[in-house]
Design an enzyme around this catalytic site. Structure first.
Site, PDB file in Angstrom:
ATOM      1  CE  LYS A 267      -2.853   2.035   2.810  1.00 52.57           C
ATOM      2  NZ  LYS A 267      -4.655   2.254   4.095  1.00 52.57           N
TER       3      LYS A 267
ATOM      4  CD  GLU B 174       9.085  -5.879   7.424  1.00 52.41           C
ATOM      5  OE1 GLU B 174       8.894  -4.727   6.451  1.00 52.41           O
ATOM      6  OE2 GLU B 174       9.040  -6.045   8.403  1.00 52.41           O
TER       7      GLU B 174
ATOM      8  N   GLY C  62      -4.736  -1.598   5.174  1.00 50.92           N
ATOM      9  CA  GLY C  62      -3.754  -3.354   4.594  1.00 50.92           C
ATOM     10  C   GLY C  62      -4.579  -4.569   5.206  1.00 50.92           C
ATOM     11  NE  ARG C  63      -7.249  -3.697  11.197  1.00 55.42           N
ATOM     12  CZ  ARG C  63      -5.936  -2.961  10.765  1.00 55.42           C
ATOM     13  NH1 ARG C  63      -4.825  -2.324  10.339  1.00 55.42           N
ATOM     14  NH2 ARG C  63      -6.687  -2.184  12.164  1.00 55.42           N
TER      15      ARG C  63
ATOM     16  CD  GLU D  25      -1.662  -4.419  11.347  1.00 53.09           C
ATOM     17  OE1 GLU D  25      -2.445  -4.194  10.589  1.00 53.09           O
ATOM     18  OE2 GLU D  25      -0.619  -4.545  10.916  1.00 53.09           O
TER      19      GLU D  25
ATOM     20  CG  HIS E 168      -4.273 -35.542  16.110  1.00 54.13           C
ATOM     21  ND1 HIS E 168      -4.209 -36.995  16.284  1.00 54.13           N
ATOM     22  CD2 HIS E 168      -4.797 -35.475  15.511  1.00 54.13           C
ATOM     23  CE1 HIS E 168      -5.494 -38.398  15.859  1.00 54.13           C
ATOM     24  NE2 HIS E 168      -5.832 -36.894  15.956  1.00 54.13           N
TER      25      HIS E 168
ATOM     26  CE  LYS F 132       5.983  -1.109  10.134  1.00 51.70           C
ATOM     27  NZ  LYS F 132       4.903  -0.207   9.679  1.00 51.70           N
TER      28      LYS F 132
END
Ligand code: F6P
Length: 540
Positions: free
Chosen positions: A210, A216, A270-271, A356, A387, A507
């Site tokens: 965005k 990253e 973003g999410r 978030e 399990h 960050k």
């Protein structure tokens, strides 16, 4: 101007719910189910091919009525209208919250801040469809004339989790031979693993960000660019890179042809962006028609959320049940347990969406909260989780609420495996909610010494979410259900579910430490960090 947020603990319904929780005392979910004939009928809601049964939640009809009253008294429905109309309800960033506009039908225009956002959305969707078709059909050629056989989506957070989750969820609908890779981590192994599996001549790299500034993503994008240029030369970039972003200037500066850029807007969080241009890899996989069916599913749930009466409204009820579990039953966490391998990434996707959004300690006007907000979401597909961590769900000391997601029809049936899968989902829902008493265990002939070990307390609030089939439409509807449930929770708590200031400081600090590690700058951080830096230097 920021309106004053309501403190939910100050409204009468909060008081009524506190008293209801006390009055509930030791009454268990098992008792509630057994004592209320026809309960499952009254607690089953359906919309957009999604069915929610909350009979295994620890609520009485009176509690549900009080929860609906809480929504009324905390202004949830006014805030819903504001969101849908494009009011800037993300106050700390002064932005509208309009992910619902990403899936409005073409004819359904919506003017926000003087702009027809529906027309803009469909303009981008049309361009995406043209591009996706060209890539899918092989008409889009790489610099050496090869068609595209690999797509690498480079992004992180909302620019990765949504498309990565959706591409797996819809793999049965991916009518293309193209292989998809999702790279997110700045760990160099992530990009290297993907590049090793691809040939530059037939690879399309999609840089999804965005902001187009995320460390990253930009680092991985530069690594991919260097790999491509080393193989095919600088002039190949135009044929092998596309960008999904709101930041055209940064896309140009990176060297990606604006023709290959698909934009979106600051009102898409973003999410909440997997159905925007960020979904290009999904569209390439399932085709523009499949993507459009997914948008239809989102929209059908949006319409249901916008117009259904609160008591029949799935996201409203689901969000309020979370508030009840969190604030009145003291349950800190919800396990999301999809009984579908295609939904393996769904819990990871929901972690960002829920945590978030609602992991906040102040209300939108900056006043501190005095009550619990967003719970911890996590999970794994069933039956694998059974399990692994279900032992704690059944007999641990921390109560965990559970969302069990069942898909009725398999896209790849084999013998009676699907019935086996669903039998396990239903069995877990029964055991989690009802448990097993000492008397029942003893009646099986269990030796007395083992009885306490085999008692299952039950009473784990469990929602059953069922869909007929996992296809693009139901995937969209399922995601919109959670999006709006998150909205309802945040609106009750009076928090801004659409900012994420908590991720910024880390960050910034990382950049300072990086300068230190790479020898560009050196300044003490704090004694513990300095010691870790020294150890890392010795070990690297
Ligand atoms: O660090 C959090 C975050 O801002 C998320 O909200 C977002 O989805 C992610 O980073 C990626 O951001 P971008 O799409 O701008 O690269």
């Amino acid at each position: 101007m920021t309106t004053k947020a309501i403190d939910p603990t100050s409204v009468p319904a909060w008081q009524a719910l506190s008293e209801a929780a006390v009055a509930l005392g030791g009454i268990t979910i098992r008792q509630l189910i057994d004592d209320e004939p026809g309960r499952a009928d009254r607690t089953s809601l359906s919309a957009a091919r999604v069915h929610l049964d909350f009979s295994r939640q620890r609520v009485t009809p009176a509690v549900v009525a009080d929860l609906l009253q809480l929504a009324e008294e905390t202004g949830v429905f006014d805030r819903r209208a504001q969101m849908l109309d494009g009011v800037h309800i993300n106050t700390t960033e002064d932005r509208a919250v309009l992910h619902t506009a990403l899936r409005r039908p073409r004819a359904d225009s919506l003017i926000v801040d003087g702009v027809d956002v529906t027309a803009e959305v469909h303009g981008v969707l049309d361009r995406m469809a043209g591009f996706a078709d060209a890539v899918r059909s092989g008409r889009w050629k790489g610099a050496t004339g090869s068609p595209i056989s690999s797509v690498i989506n480079i992004g992180i957070g909302g620019s990765d989790l949504g498309p990565a989750m959706a591409n797996l969820a819809l793999e049965a609908f991916a009518d293309t031979e193209i292989a998809f890779h999702f790279v997110s981590n700045v760990d160099p192994s992530d990009i290297n693993l993907a590049l090793r599996r691809c040939d530059p001549a037939s690879t399309l790299v999609i840089v999804a960000s965005k902001t187009f500034t995320t460390l990253e993503t930009m680092t991985n994008a530069q690594a991919a660019r260097a790999w491509l240029v080393a193989g095919l030369g600088e002039s190949a970039v135009d044929r092998h890179f596309a960008a999904l972003s709101t930041n055209e200037e940064a896309v140009r500066a990176f060297g990606i042809d604006p023709q290959n850029m698909f934009g979106f807007w600051d009102w898409v969080g973003g999410r909440y962006s997997m159905d925007s241009a960020i979904g290009l890899s999904t569209m390439i996989a399932v085709g523009p028609d499949g993507f459009s069916q997914m948008l239809d599913g989102f929209h059908a749930m949006d319409q249901h959320f916008a117009t259904s009466p609160p008591e029949a409204n799935l996201p409203v009820v689901m969000g309020l049940l979370e508030v009840w579990n969190r604030n009145f039953l003291g349950i800190p966490t919800t396990a999301v347990l999809p009984y579908s391998q295609y939904l393996a990434r769904f819990p990871a996707y929901l972690q960002q969406l829920t945590m978030e959004s609602n992991g906040k300690s102040v209300r939108w006007d900056g006043t501190p909260v005095s009550y619990a907000t967003g719970g911890i979401y996590w999970g794994e597909p069933g039956t694998n989780g059974q399990h692994s961590f279900y032992q704690l769900l059944h007999q641990g000391t921390d109560p965990v609420a559970c969302d069990i997601v069942v898909v009725a029809r398999s896209e790849s049936p084999h013998g009676d495996q699907q019935d086996m899968l669903v039998a396990n989902a239903l069995a877990q829902a029964a055991v989690l909610s009802r448990g097993r008493t000492a008397e029942e265990v003893a009646a099986d002939g269990t030796p007395a010494a083992l009885v306490p070990h085999k008692v299952m307390p039950g009473n784990r609030p469990t929602s059953m979410i069922m869909i007929d089939r996992l296809d693009p439409f139901t995937l969209g509807a399922l995601i919109a259900l959670y999006e709006h449930s998150v909205f309802v929770q945040g609106a009750v708590w009076g928090i801004d579910s659409f900012d994420q200031w908590g991720v910024e400081l880390g960050k910034k600090v990382a950049l300072g430490i990086l300068a230190d590690l790479t020898g560009h700058d050196s300044h003490p951080v704090d004694p513990s960090t300095d010691a870790s830096i020294a150890l890392y230097r010795r070990l690297r």
